[in-house]
Design a protein around this motif. Sequence first.
Motif, mmCIF file in Angstrom:
data_model
loop_
_atom_site.group_PDB
_atom_site.id
_atom_site.type_symbol
_atom_site.label_atom_id
_atom_site.label_comp_id
_atom_site.label_asym_id
_atom_site.label_seq_id
_atom_site.Cartn_x
_atom_site.Cartn_y
_atom_site.Cartn_z
ATOM 1 N N THR A 290 0.835 -1.184 0.000
ATOM 2 C CA THR A 290 0.000 0.000 0.000
ATOM 3 C C THR A 290 0.882 1.250 0.000
ATOM 4 O OG1 THR A 290 -0.118 0.146 2.415
ATOM 5 C CG2 THR A 290 -1.715 -1.286 1.317
ATOM 6 N N ASP A 292 0.952 3.359 2.167
ATOM 7 C CA ASP A 292 1.435 3.572 3.527
ATOM 8 C C ASP A 292 2.619 2.662 3.855
ATOM 9 O OD1 ASP A 292 -0.545 5.444 3.973
ATOM 10 O OD2 ASP A 292 -1.974 3.927 4.668
ATOM 11 N N ASN A 294 2.555 -0.753 3.777
ATOM 12 C CA ASN A 294 2.138 -2.017 4.372
ATOM 13 C C ASN A 294 2.014 -3.110 3.315
ATOM 14 O OD1 ASN A 294 1.902 -0.762 6.910
ATOM 15 N ND2 ASN A 294 -0.184 -0.094 6.430
#
Length: 487
Positions: A290, A292, A294
């Motif tokens: 992702t 982010d 992750n």
Amino acid sequence: MNSVMDKPDEARGPLFMLRKLLLLLTLATAILWGPFASADAIQDIWTGEKVDLPGTRETKPISVTDNAQTDAAIEARLQNIYSNIDELKSIQVQVNSGVVALSGELLTTAAQNEAVKLAAQVEGVVEVEDRTIRVKTISVRLRHALDNFIARTDQWVAYLPLLLVALIVMIGFWLLSRWVLRWDGFFQRFSKNAFIVDLLKQVTRALLIITGLFVALEILDATALLGSLLGAAGLLGLAVGFAIRDTVENYLASILLSVRQPFSPNDHIVLDSYEGKVIRLTSRATILMTFDGNHVRIPNAIVYKGIITNYTRNPERRFRFQVGVDTSVDLTAARSLAIKTTLQTEGVIASPAPACHVETLGDSNVVLTVYGWTDQQRFDFSKVRSAVIQNVKDAFDAADFEMPEPIYRLRVQGMAGGMIEDMAEHTGQSKTEHRVNAPVADIPASEAVTRQINHAIGVEKDTELDAKIQQEAAQETDLLNDNVAKE
């Protein structure tokens, strides 16, 4: 970086280990039971004794005449037959009207069944009554067990040369299957997909090992055992398939995804509620990173059946945003200024052309929707959209195109007009007192920080996440292949 379900992916997968276990079990069973298997034997699983299938006994017509000479002939014939068979010598035969009565002591149930079978085959026999009993004398049974053990041992000793030859043949085919795995060029003629090539190798290897097993059983004269083993393996495979159907479904989905390839490594996709860039495709899951940072592991069965939005497949991508202007603003001038500002923003491409439409007419403003296109291979989509929004806002401010806030009309009951005017005057004074026009201070920054700020404000494409994805992808085997046709 955080990780969601980031268990290490095994290179081979559970199906590979299961296939090896079944193959070893089949081979071990063939070697252990080969000397005792024959093509014409139907044996009980627990006792090892031959049994008749239901409905296989022949029905003979019964004569209407009763002949004592026939009974005596039947009795003499059976007694002569039993006297020539070691296990049946102790049987006494009595025949009356074609009904044969067998008596005596026998060691095994197989001997009892054999005696009844032989009696039923004699012409003129109407029915066979088995009155024999099993010998229960300890000394006799121990002697019988010892004789059987010695006979089996002699049988094994005599069988060892054939067993050794069969084992050598099996090892030869196994080595051949290992050697075939090195023929990369041969298998790559059928497919450029590395996963399909590996699957073809494993199938070829399995076929060679099965062929070696068949040849070994042929040497041992136990080919009938192969059918039984394959049937048992089929039933076991069906049971295991139901037990691990999710794993099998994911494995089959990985094959189809590696052939179809709806995405490539580092593609920006959206699948269900997950959005990120593709790291790799494994035999069980598709791994995303992702924005982010992750890890998200999505089972391939869900990926194959899901709706995938691939933002990378087409490099040109359209963005949009809304801006509100006052109802008194010239909408044609505002739309023209928005289109011109969008075109002049770095990262916006001229074709397809930008556009600006009147979206809605609100209570206190008119909402415009601005459209523009950018090239994702050269520019960052989010940065270009952010820059266009900022530039359009600045252009509207410079042109005195007001972007009013919502206006609410309040009707207050039970208050005098003077009180309302005092409240309005007090509110205006409070807003004036709290409004602070502080100058923006120059914050000292190093050259590195300045470069980072300029990069964040600019529209250049970010490469930090791409570098992390390449680093992650290099750690394990990927089923995605750039040489395969994309869907």
